[in-house]
Write an enzyme that holds these catalytic residues in place. Sequence first.
Site, PDB file in Angstrom:
ATOM      1  N   ASN A   1     -14.392   4.813  33.884  1.00 12.79           N
ATOM      2  CA  ASN A   1     -15.270   3.658  33.694  1.00 12.79           C
ATOM      3  C   ASN A   1     -16.716   4.122  33.632  1.00 12.79           C
ATOM      4  OD1 ASN A   1     -13.333   1.637  33.654  1.00 12.79           O
ATOM      5  ND2 ASN A   1     -13.565   1.106  35.812  1.00 12.79           N
TER       6      ASN A   1
ATOM      7  N   TYR B   1       0.143   2.613  34.214  1.00 14.78           N
ATOM      8  CA  TYR B   1      -0.221   2.802  32.800  1.00 14.78           C
ATOM      9  C   TYR B   1       0.997   3.032  31.913  1.00 14.78           C
ATOM     10  CZ  TYR B   1      -5.097   2.670  34.102  1.00 14.78           C
ATOM     11  OH  TYR B   1      -6.303   2.245  34.570  1.00 14.78           O
TER      12      TYR B   1
ATOM     13  N   HIS C   1      -9.126  -4.648  29.970  1.00 12.12           N
ATOM     14  CA  HIS C   1      -9.718  -3.773  28.945  1.00 12.12           C
ATOM     15  C   HIS C   1      -9.217  -4.118  27.539  1.00 12.12           C
ATOM     16  CE1 HIS C   1     -11.508  -0.823  31.825  1.00 12.12           C
ATOM     17  NE2 HIS C   1     -10.507  -1.221  32.581  1.00 12.12           N
TER      18      HIS C   1
ATOM     19  N   HIS D   1      -2.984   7.038  29.888  1.00 16.84           N
ATOM     20  CA  HIS D   1      -2.174   7.070  31.116  1.00 16.84           C
ATOM     21  C   HIS D   1      -2.782   8.120  32.040  1.00 16.84           C
ATOM     22  CE1 HIS D   1       0.975   6.991  33.902  1.00 16.84           C
ATOM     23  NE2 HIS D   1       1.942   7.597  33.248  1.00 16.84           N
TER      24      HIS D   1
HETATM   25 FE1  HDE Z   1      -7.020   0.554  34.684  1.00 19.33          FE
HETATM   26  N1  HDE Z   1      -5.516  -0.300  33.634  1.00 19.33           N
HETATM   27  N2  HDE Z   1      -6.077   0.076  36.408  1.00 19.33           N
HETATM   28  N3  HDE Z   1      -8.590   1.262  35.787  1.00 19.33           N
HETATM   29  N4  HDE Z   1      -8.002   0.989  33.022  1.00 19.33           N
HETATM   30  C1  HDE Z   1      -5.452  -0.389  32.308  1.00 19.33           C
HETATM   31  O1  HDE Z   1      -3.560   0.090  31.020  1.00 19.33           O
HETATM   32  C2  HDE Z   1      -4.800  -0.322  36.511  1.00 19.33           C
HETATM   33  C3  HDE Z   1      -8.665   1.342  37.142  1.00 19.33           C
HETATM   34  C4  HDE Z   1      -9.154   1.702  32.908  1.00 19.33           C
HETATM   35  O2  HDE Z   1      -8.931   1.866  26.545  1.00 19.33           O
HETATM   36  C5  HDE Z   1      -4.130  -0.909  31.817  1.00 19.33           C
HETATM   37  O3  HDE Z   1      -3.144   0.519  28.847  1.00 19.33           O
HETATM   38  C6  HDE Z   1      -4.408  -0.428  37.886  1.00 19.33           C
HETATM   39  C7  HDE Z   1      -9.742   2.211  37.551  1.00 19.33           C
HETATM   40  C8  HDE Z   1      -9.531   1.820  31.518  1.00 19.33           C
HETATM   41  O4  HDE Z   1      -6.759   1.601  26.587  1.00 19.33           O
HETATM   42  C9  HDE Z   1      -3.325  -1.077  33.106  1.00 19.33           C
HETATM   43  C10 HDE Z   1      -5.515  -0.075  38.609  1.00 19.33           C
HETATM   44  C11 HDE Z   1     -10.313   2.623  36.393  1.00 19.33           C
HETATM   45  C12 HDE Z   1      -8.529   1.155  30.815  1.00 19.33           C
HETATM   46  C13 HDE Z   1      -4.319  -0.656  34.151  1.00 19.33           C
HETATM   47  C14 HDE Z   1      -6.547   0.253  37.680  1.00 19.33           C
HETATM   48  C15 HDE Z   1      -9.596   2.024  35.301  1.00 19.33           C
HETATM   49  C16 HDE Z   1      -7.585   0.658  31.785  1.00 19.33           C
HETATM   50  C17 HDE Z   1      -4.202  -2.106  30.934  1.00 19.33           C
HETATM   51  C18 HDE Z   1      -5.669  -0.037  40.123  1.00 19.33           C
HETATM   52  C19 HDE Z   1     -11.548   3.536  36.217  1.00 19.33           C
HETATM   53  C20 HDE Z   1      -8.462   0.927  29.318  1.00 19.33           C
HETATM   54  C21 HDE Z   1      -3.832  -1.618  29.551  1.00 19.33           C
HETATM   55  C22 HDE Z   1      -4.775   0.861  40.744  1.00 19.33           C
HETATM   56  C23 HDE Z   1     -11.381   4.831  36.780  1.00 19.33           C
HETATM   57  C24 HDE Z   1      -7.839   2.083  28.613  1.00 19.33           C
HETATM   58  C25 HDE Z   1      -3.483  -0.252  29.719  1.00 19.33           C
HETATM   59  C26 HDE Z   1      -7.843   1.832  27.127  1.00 19.33           C
HETATM   60  C27 HDE Z   1      -6.413  -0.035  31.450  1.00 19.33           C
HETATM   61  C28 HDE Z   1      -3.993  -0.643  35.439  1.00 19.33           C
HETATM   62  C29 HDE Z   1      -7.842   0.627  38.080  1.00 19.33           C
HETATM   63  C30 HDE Z   1      -9.967   2.257  33.940  1.00 19.33           C
HETATM   64  C31 HDE Z   1      -2.700  -2.428  33.344  1.00 19.33           C
HETATM   65  C32 HDE Z   1      -3.051  -0.858  38.396  1.00 19.33           C
HETATM   66  C33 HDE Z   1     -10.126   2.582  38.990  1.00 19.33           C
HETATM   67  C34 HDE Z   1     -10.758   2.513  30.950  1.00 19.33           C
HETATM   68  O5  HDE Z   1      -2.241  -0.193  33.149  1.00 19.33           O
END
Ligand code: HDE
Length: 712
Positions: A153, A367, A80, A344
């Site tokens: 999402n 997060y 993202h 987060h």
């Molecule tokens: Fe994320 N995801 N994600 N994700 N995600 C991040 O956090 C993660 C998942 C989503 O505009 C990271 O600050 C794991 C689902 C958005 O700043 C990180 C898993 C959904 C955003 C991270 C998921 C999301 C992130 C990268 C599986 C939809 C952007 C930078 C367990 C419900 C937020 C950050 C923004 C961002 C980890 C799965 C949505 C690495 C480990 C499911 C919208 O922490």
Amino acid sequence: MAEYVSGHQPREDAKQRQRDSHRAADPAGGPLTTDQGTAVDHTDDALQAGERGPTLMEDFHFREKLTRFDHERIPERVVHARGAGAYGFFEPYESCAAFTRAAFLQDPSVRTPVFVRFSTVQGPRGSADTVRDVRGFATKFYTSEGNYDLVGNNMPVFFIQDGIKFPDFVHAVKPEPHNEIPTGASAHDTLWDFVGLQPETTHMMMWLMSDRAIPRSYRTMQGFGVHTFRFVDAEGRGTFVKFHWKPKLGVHSLVWDEAQETMGRDPDFNRRDLWMAIESGEYPEYELGVQLVPEEDEHSFDFDLLDATKIIPEEQVPVRPIGRMVLDTNPDNFFAETEQVAFHTANVVPGIDFTNDPLLQARNFSYLDTQLLRLGGPNFAQIPVNRPVAPVRTHQRDGFHQHEIHRGASYHKNSLSGGCPVVAGADPQAFQHYTERVDGAKIRKRSASFQDHYTQASLFWNSMSDWERQHIVDAFRFELGKVGTVSIRQRVVENLVNVDTELARSVAEGIGVSPPAAPAGQAPSATDASSPALSQASENLRGDGSVRTRQIAVLATEGVDGEQIAGLQDALGAEGAVVEVLAPHDGTVPGAGGGEVAVTRALPTVASVLYDAVILPDGPAEALASAAGGAGLRFVRDAYRHGKPIGALGSGVGTLATLEPGVRLAADGGGTEADHGVVTDRSAGRASDTFVRAFTDAVAAHRHYARPPMQG
Ligand code: HDE
């Protein structure tokens, strides 16, 4: 009259905090200074020994300026990375006390400030907006009880069921490791290798191959919390909840060919669209809806509520609207706000809690962890965009970039600071974790209730209109067509048989692999069921049916009917559309009646893909078509191919006829004809109300996919 949390106006609230104590000094209020506030006399020449001599170490301004520049970048988000953000407010329609005690969901007269960041997943910070990808839809609510982050999402399911696979998935979808190709795209071997070997990705891949992966605008896409969360009421009773954002303007997408061209024409297409809409006062609006499931119904579905690869079909549990969000303020500084915002999933408030969804549980770790690296230490909640409006009193101390000057004891319990801050204990205002009985063996094993990976993928396919299905087949063919390893292509096709044999067969045909081995007819795990609410062709996703902010191009050359154009600008502008006059050059073009027609943009600087519809006004047909070296004709042809509404008036109809599109065009004196979004009228002079109405309807419908193919 609405009241606002903390007594601030919503537009100003989040930013006001920044202005109060963190805003940079007014640039106009005095001279340029160093970081220490010393006025600088000169910043264009470094201090040096003689006019042609070496630069001197003594030049502290020069050294500070370059050092600061060298350190401007921070790590981009691991996923993202590419995003765009905006401030706004949320207000509930009515009290939700019956199922949650969250303060921001109680009183319709209380507006809660928000910051939203939309994003793509795969590409780096500088990648194009219109790639085929999932879009992030992350909302930070600055509530009176602390920050609540709904990090969702634009698709309601996810690729994997357990967060432990997330690094594997992300490594696979990111560019190939040896050459870092492709940027922002999923059409490559490693992703499809992963997908073929992990059948739980099947449902999400159907969404990713659908038009949902190429939204027209952040303002025309849905948002989903994805996981099942838990609402908790004042008595501590839990209710399962799924969150939905629905855009007021309806859910609309690009077509793939257009999306690809837009990457070159305007890589900032979605970011610009959001920014411009807010600047022009057309504030994006989304309705928040919830699907509620009583705790006792946890096991009454044929899937597991804790499985993030599943939806609850709306026909089974309706989405109940509970409030609306309006985005009305652009950030002042992209880095300070949009880049530094830290979401987060574990930022929750009393009344909202987690479930044991293994994907959510992993996110609750990830997060916080990721921000420590990305934002350089533990004090990122002090960054203005991340600061809660609720007062913060902790024993957390020190660390990189500490901005607070804490006083008093920094431990609990203490007597020296009067025991402060005290813990809230049983105070109903405090967050109390939902009480849930948990016992079981320590195992690495997924429940059998997570094992059906195909029924809902099949449900999605069944729910699509013909054109949506065609787009899905085309997308699979495109993506797999870019996969070099034939065995990977074959494996994906074999897996698709479980969704629909016809789908698998059509994909196989397009990518030159053996048709799937399964017999014709329905695969055993597939279903006949459908969920009409999922289709972009359904009323459910049509929105308010308005044409607000749709970009309409009017092509003009010398001799065009300027008064007709002015009439169209008035009539369509009154409906909220944005009408731009495009001509071979900027400035003005002489109109038919002798007046000058003002040009909004020169044709060579734009393209059909940047507009939602086009009108050929009355004017010299030949000249219109050949305008700007054929750009006029190309414009119309692209609009036709992409299913966009096309209007033609007077001799403009003649220009359209050169396309021989097979649609019905108006006959001489025959009034207005509308066929597959092609709206024509051969009358000269002011466009009739009938024409304007028919054209407006065609624009409101967005795209006309069932149009006969272009013959010219
Ligand atoms: Fe994320 N995801 N994600 N994700 N995600 C991040 O956090 C993660 C998942 C989503 O505009 C990271 O600050 C794991 C689902 C958005 O700043 C990180 C898993 C959904 C955003 C991270 C998921 C999301 C992130 C990268 C599986 C939809 C952007 C930078 C367990 C419900 C937020 C950050 C923004 C961002 C980890 C799965 C949505 C690495 C480990 C499911 C919208 O922490």
